[in-house]
Design a protein around this motif. Structure first.
Motif, mmCIF file in Angstrom:
data_model
loop_
_atom_site.group_PDB
_atom_site.id
_atom_site.type_symbol
_atom_site.label_atom_id
_atom_site.label_comp_id
_atom_site.label_asym_id
_atom_site.label_seq_id
_atom_site.Cartn_x
_atom_site.Cartn_y
_atom_site.Cartn_z
ATOM 1 N N ALA A 68 0.822 -1.219 0.000
ATOM 2 C CA ALA A 68 0.000 0.000 0.000
ATOM 3 C C ALA A 68 0.850 1.260 0.000
ATOM 4 N N ASP A 69 2.040 1.196 0.586
ATOM 5 C CA ASP A 69 2.901 2.386 0.667
ATOM 6 C C ASP A 69 3.797 2.440 -0.562
ATOM 7 N N ILE A 70 3.198 2.762 -1.707
ATOM 8 C CA ILE A 70 3.922 2.707 -2.975
ATOM 9 C C ILE A 70 5.049 3.721 -3.029
ATOM 10 N N TRP A 91 0.314 -3.164 -6.428
ATOM 11 C CA TRP A 91 -0.376 -1.994 -5.873
ATOM 12 C C TRP A 91 -1.758 -1.815 -6.510
ATOM 13 N N ALA A 92 -1.821 -1.968 -7.836
ATOM 14 C CA ALA A 92 -3.119 -1.862 -8.503
ATOM 15 C C ALA A 92 -4.002 -3.062 -8.183
ATOM 16 N N GLN A 93 -3.394 -4.254 -8.032
ATOM 17 C CA GLN A 93 -4.184 -5.416 -7.602
ATOM 18 C C GLN A 93 -4.788 -5.182 -6.228
ATOM 19 N N LEU A 94 -4.022 -4.587 -5.344
ATOM 20 C CA LEU A 94 -4.530 -4.278 -3.999
ATOM 21 C C LEU A 94 -5.800 -3.439 -4.066
ATOM 22 N N HIS A 95 -5.820 -2.503 -5.015
ATOM 23 C CA HIS A 95 -6.975 -1.609 -5.159
ATOM 24 C C HIS A 95 -8.003 -2.157 -6.150
ATOM 25 N N GLN A 96 -7.722 -3.344 -6.712
ATOM 26 C CA GLN A 96 -8.649 -4.065 -7.581
ATOM 27 C C GLN A 96 -9.044 -3.279 -8.830
ATOM 28 N N VAL A 97 -8.061 -2.578 -9.405
ATOM 29 C CA VAL A 97 -8.306 -1.837 -10.640
ATOM 30 C C VAL A 97 -7.117 -2.027 -11.586
ATOM 31 N N PRO A 98 -7.312 -1.825 -12.884
ATOM 32 C CA PRO A 98 -6.177 -1.858 -13.808
ATOM 33 C C PRO A 98 -5.154 -0.784 -13.436
ATOM 34 N N LEU A 99 -3.895 -1.059 -13.701
ATOM 35 C CA LEU A 99 -2.842 -0.140 -13.299
ATOM 36 C C LEU A 99 -3.027 1.246 -13.897
ATOM 37 N N CYS A 100 -3.417 1.332 -15.166
ATOM 38 C CA CYS A 100 -3.554 2.643 -15.800
ATOM 39 C C CYS A 100 -4.509 3.554 -15.025
#
Length: 365
Positions: A80-82, A111-120
């Motif tokens: 989470a602490d990118i 990090w994007a998986q953690l937030h469950q969204v595509p990286l872009c």
């Protein structure tokens, strides 16, 4: 989500035809794959190619940098602490931009998986379909013309023509390709540092006088020769692209300050990863300059990351040179971005969307 383990492997994928530039000839992708595991079971993927002639990185230096310097400072850290993770990776050692890029790609994937969204989307953009050019390796004239015709038949509307070994023959190569494919196909010339400033001006003046107007010319002179880049940029109408001249945000600022190029080519392996690439794009935007995004000989692991960066800064990154996977005989990556000819489609899946990479040989500790 906490990082628990980092595994390294070797990915070898043969190319359809040898990749030839003024600097090197390569017959297969041979990249280091990074697999970052977490306590939640999520896995992040990264990749680094050895490109000693450009970045100075070899298989041995990439492996050593990750194992000895980067892994010890990121294992146990929270995904989470990118910002902290980027700081740790970039501060682990000097140089070694490809190793840092591989680790950043894997971390940003998680990090994007953690937030469950595509990286872009986490980077401020949205899902998109982007269009890449394709490379025509330097070769004899007839072979390059045949390769260009085949690429156009496959749907490519922009050809990146490798040059830089013989300026007079390079003019013949470009004129023959232009005659074969027509003026509707964009010709992007890449001399890979192979010309002098004076040769570059002569080549482009000859082409322009003959009615051949390249879309751009990339890194015509040696990387550190900014005086030469300035000389060319001031004397030709063809836009000049700085590639090897720009690794860092500081390099980008210097090129902009001196007027040494019209466009900057961003590559994750030069920039040390996603964070540096975004900073270069933002600096370019602040100064009204557009960018290209490119790759080395990479599979669709790191090319997927570059595509997400392009989708995150579409008004700045207006040209795409992400053809590495298209040059390979097959795609070893399950999931991730989708390739269909010149089209690269980002998918609606968390992170980079990579589920598995086939054929990775695990490297022993």
């Amino acid at each position: 989500m906490r990082i628990t383990k980092i595994e390294l492997g070797m990915l070898r994928v043969p190319l359809k035809t040898p990749f030839r530039t003024a600097l090197r000839t390569v017959e297969q992708v041979e990249d280091i794959v990074v697999r970052v595991q977490t306590d939640t079971g999520h896995v992040g993927y990264g990749e680094a190619p050895p490109t000693a002639a450009i970045t100075g990185d070899t298989h041995a230096t990439i492996i050593r940098a990750i194992r000895a310097d980067i892994a010890p400072v990121v294992i146990g850290e929270e995904v989470a602490d990118i910002d902290r993770l980027v700081h740790l990776i970039q501060g682990a050692l000097a140089g070694n931009t490809s190793a840092k890029a591989a680790m950043e790609i894997a971390i940003f994937d998680l990090w994007a998986q953690l937030h469950q969204v595509p990286l872009c989307q986490k980077l401020g953009g949205d899902l998109a379909v982007i269009t890449t050019d394709v490379t025509i390796s330097v070769n004899d004239v007839d072979t390059m013309v045949a390769d260009a015709i085949q690429a156009v038949a496959q749907g490519y509307r922009a050809l990146k023509i490798k040059l830089g070994k013989d300026a007079r023959l390079d003019v013949e190569r470009v004129m023959a390709i232009h005659a074969a494919v027509g003026s509707g196909i964009a010709l992007r010339l890449d001399a890979n540092q192979g010309w002098t400033a004076e040769q570059t001006v002569r080549v482009l003046s000859t082409l322009e006088s003959a009615g051949v107007h390249p879309e751009l010319v990339e890194q015509p002179v040696p990387a550190r020769d900014l005086d030469g880049m300035c000389y060319v940029t001031a004397r030709v109408s063809t836009p000049v692209v700085a590639d090897e001249s720009v690794f860092s945000p500081a390099d980008a600022l210097e090129v902009i300050r001196r007027g040494a190029a019209n466009i900057i080519n961003i590559k994750l392996m030069k920039a040390g990863g996603i964070s540096g690439a975004l900073r270069i794009a933002d600096i370019a935007a602040e100064h009204g300059m557009t960018c290209m995004i490119g790759c080395m000989l990479e599979s669709s692991i790191s090319v997927a990351a570059a595509a997400h960066v392009a989708a995150a800064r579409p008004t700045v990154i207006t040209k795409v040179d992400l053809d590495g996977p298209s040059l390979c005989q097959y795609n070893p990556v399950e999931g991730g971005v989708m390739f269909q000819g010149p089209q690269i489609a980002l998918v609606d899946a968390p992170g980079l969307g990579i589920r598995h990479v086939r054929g990775v040989e695990k490297l022993s500790d």
